[in-house]
Motif scaffolding. Sequence first.
Motif, PDB file in Angstrom:
ATOM      1  N   ILE A  97       0.870  -1.056  -0.072  1.00  0.00           N
ATOM      2  CA  ILE A  97      -0.044   0.004  -0.051  1.00  0.00           C
ATOM      3  C   ILE A  97       0.993   1.223   0.182  1.00  0.00           C
ATOM      4  O   ILE A  97       1.766   1.347   0.614  1.00  0.00           O
ATOM      5  CB  ILE A  97      -1.105   0.086   1.168  1.00  0.00           C
ATOM      6  N   ILE A  98       0.579   2.197  -1.025  1.00  0.00           N
ATOM      7  CA  ILE A  98       1.177   3.343  -1.042  1.00  0.00           C
ATOM      8  C   ILE A  98       0.055   4.556  -0.907  1.00  0.00           C
ATOM      9  O   ILE A  98      -0.807   4.533  -1.579  1.00  0.00           O
ATOM     10  CB  ILE A  98       1.922   3.582  -2.408  1.00  0.00           C
ATOM     11  N   THR A  99       0.634   5.382   0.014  1.00  0.00           N
ATOM     12  CA  THR A  99      -0.511   6.365   0.431  1.00  0.00           C
ATOM     13  C   THR A  99       0.175   7.891   0.449  1.00  0.00           C
ATOM     14  O   THR A  99       1.490   7.776   0.307  1.00  0.00           O
ATOM     15  CB  THR A  99      -1.082   6.115   1.819  1.00  0.00           C
ATOM     16  N   ILE A 100      -0.742   8.745   0.146  1.00  0.00           N
ATOM     17  CA  ILE A 100      -0.191  10.161   0.355  1.00  0.00           C
ATOM     18  C   ILE A 100      -0.581  10.709   1.487  1.00  0.00           C
ATOM     19  O   ILE A 100      -1.704  10.829   2.088  1.00  0.00           O
ATOM     20  CB  ILE A 100      -1.081  11.079  -0.841  1.00  0.00           C
ATOM     21  N   GLY A 101       0.387  11.237   2.113  1.00  0.00           N
ATOM     22  CA  GLY A 101       0.136  11.744   3.735  1.00  0.00           C
ATOM     23  C   GLY A 101       0.400  13.223   3.849  1.00  0.00           C
ATOM     24  O   GLY A 101       0.048  14.092   2.870  1.00  0.00           O
ATOM     25  N   THR A 102       1.085  13.780   4.741  1.00  0.00           N
ATOM     26  CA  THR A 102       1.552  15.171   4.860  1.00  0.00           C
ATOM     27  C   THR A 102       2.888  15.393   5.479  1.00  0.00           C
ATOM     28  O   THR A 102       3.352  14.433   6.314  1.00  0.00           O
ATOM     29  CB  THR A 102       0.296  15.858   5.766  1.00  0.00           C
ATOM     30  N   ALA A 103       3.639  16.449   5.390  1.00  0.00           N
ATOM     31  CA  ALA A 103       4.885  16.677   5.815  1.00  0.00           C
ATOM     32  C   ALA A 103       4.809  16.857   7.464  1.00  0.00           C
ATOM     33  O   ALA A 103       5.759  16.644   8.029  1.00  0.00           O
ATOM     34  CB  ALA A 103       5.490  17.936   5.272  1.00  0.00           C
ATOM     35  N   GLY A 104       3.611  17.025   7.943  1.00  0.00           N
ATOM     36  CA  GLY A 104       3.369  17.108   9.209  1.00  0.00           C
ATOM     37  C   GLY A 104       3.655  16.037  10.202  1.00  0.00           C
ATOM     38  O   GLY A 104       4.120  15.923  11.063  1.00  0.00           O
ATOM     39  N   ILE A 105       3.590  14.718   9.488  1.00  0.00           N
ATOM     40  CA  ILE A 105       3.922  13.713  10.123  1.00  0.00           C
ATOM     41  C   ILE A 105       5.294  12.994   9.894  1.00  0.00           C
ATOM     42  O   ILE A 105       5.733  11.808  10.311  1.00  0.00           O
ATOM     43  CB  ILE A 105       2.865  12.403   9.834  1.00  0.00           C
ATOM     44  N   LEU A 106       6.055  13.872   9.267  1.00  0.00           N
ATOM     45  CA  LEU A 106       7.444  13.498   9.287  1.00  0.00           C
ATOM     46  C   LEU A 106       8.347  13.898  10.610  1.00  0.00           C
ATOM     47  O   LEU A 106       7.756  14.654  11.440  1.00  0.00           O
ATOM     48  CB  LEU A 106       8.106  14.171   8.105  1.00  0.00           C
ATOM     49  N   ASP A 107       9.496  13.224  10.680  1.00  0.00           N
ATOM     50  CA  ASP A 107      10.217  13.518  11.953  1.00  0.00           C
ATOM     51  C   ASP A 107      10.802  14.960  12.050  1.00  0.00           C
ATOM     52  O   ASP A 107      11.186  15.671  10.959  1.00  0.00           O
ATOM     53  CB  ASP A 107      11.552  12.625  11.872  1.00  0.00           C
ATOM     54  N   SER A 108      10.695  15.657  13.046  1.00  0.00           N
ATOM     55  CA  SER A 108      11.118  16.966  13.271  1.00  0.00           C
ATOM     56  C   SER A 108      12.551  17.229  13.329  1.00  0.00           C
ATOM     57  O   SER A 108      13.109  16.201  14.154  1.00  0.00           O
ATOM     58  CB  SER A 108      10.483  17.571  14.704  1.00  0.00           C
ATOM     59  N   THR A 109      13.271  17.870  12.618  1.00  0.00           N
ATOM     60  CA  THR A 109      14.668  18.094  12.749  1.00  0.00           C
ATOM     61  C   THR A 109      15.001  18.845  13.894  1.00  0.00           C
ATOM     62  O   THR A 109      16.130  18.712  14.539  1.00  0.00           O
ATOM     63  CB  THR A 109      15.270  18.809  11.467  1.00  0.00           C
ATOM     64  N   ALA A 110      14.397  19.761  14.044  1.00  0.00           N
ATOM     65  CA  ALA A 110      14.400  20.838  15.119  1.00  0.00           C
ATOM     66  C   ALA A 110      14.215  20.353  16.593  1.00  0.00           C
ATOM     67  O   ALA A 110      15.137  20.902  17.395  1.00  0.00           O
ATOM     68  CB  ALA A 110      13.708  22.278  14.939  1.00  0.00           C
ATOM     69  N   GLU A 111      13.217  19.488  16.672  1.00  0.00           N
ATOM     70  CA  GLU A 111      12.844  18.858  17.912  1.00  0.00           C
ATOM     71  C   GLU A 111      12.940  17.190  17.924  1.00  0.00           C
ATOM     72  O   GLU A 111      11.836  16.597  17.739  1.00  0.00           O
ATOM     73  CB  GLU A 111      11.637  19.544  18.497  1.00  0.00           C
ATOM     74  N   PRO A 112      14.103  16.628  17.895  1.00  0.00           N
ATOM     75  CA  PRO A 112      14.177  15.335  17.783  1.00  0.00           C
ATOM     76  C   PRO A 112      13.058  14.628  18.826  1.00  0.00           C
ATOM     77  O   PRO A 112      13.086  15.099  20.129  1.00  0.00           O
ATOM     78  CB  PRO A 112      15.406  14.915  18.131  1.00  0.00           C
ATOM     79  N   GLY A 113      12.323  13.450  18.220  1.00  0.00           N
ATOM     80  CA  GLY A 113      11.383  12.858  19.237  1.00  0.00           C
ATOM     81  C   GLY A 113      10.135  13.222  18.870  1.00  0.00           C
ATOM     82  O   GLY A 113       8.985  12.531  19.353  1.00  0.00           O
TER      83      GLY A 113
END
Length: 206
Positions: free
Chosen positions: A98-114
């Motif tokens: 399954i390949i889906t389109i999400g949003t950049a909001g659910i990518l890991d934060s670079t500025a605030e790890p975790g």
Amino acid sequence: MKLLLLGATGRVGQHLLKLALAEGHEVTALVRAPDKLPQAEERLTIIEGNVLEAAKLMAATQGADAVLSALNTDGGELLSQAAPLLIETMNQCGMKRIITIGTAGILDSTAEPGLLRYQSSESRRTLTRAAEEHHRFYLALAQSGLDWTIVCPTYLPDGEYTGVYRIARNRLPEEGKQISVPDTAEFAFQQLQSTDFLAARVGIAY
């Protein structure tokens, strides 16, 4: 290849449909508004309904090799409600990809790890409901045992096709500001033939 396409009438979904048909794939589209799709395509089967209708979803999934999903949140809880039903249906049909389109909001934060981007100072959005929905969908896929990939565009204007963009596993490419709909669709479609980003979110931007 036989594909199930969800969200076929949306901006990204329409491009995914064109790419799939141009490549000679057989596509079943489960949509609420069939009149928005071409009616005379020999390799396109249209089923009227939505992803929350179990019988319609099962009928659309039968015989498919993979799912392409461009579903959005629909302003509510569509994704989180659809996730368990879609996963169960795929398992019953013996389908893994399954390949889906999400949003950049659910990518890991670079500025605030975790944290994810929508949870951190990297997000400029005051409303996070859509990102939270995508987050729930991502968590469901992550626990599903399926071979999933979530393509996560940042600001997504219709734009022009360029074929030139940057990608990053689980993060947004550095200083990434936007990506067009056709470029996003192309990259997502390419993942049908790739195992590079199994069980991964993929940030995409210029």
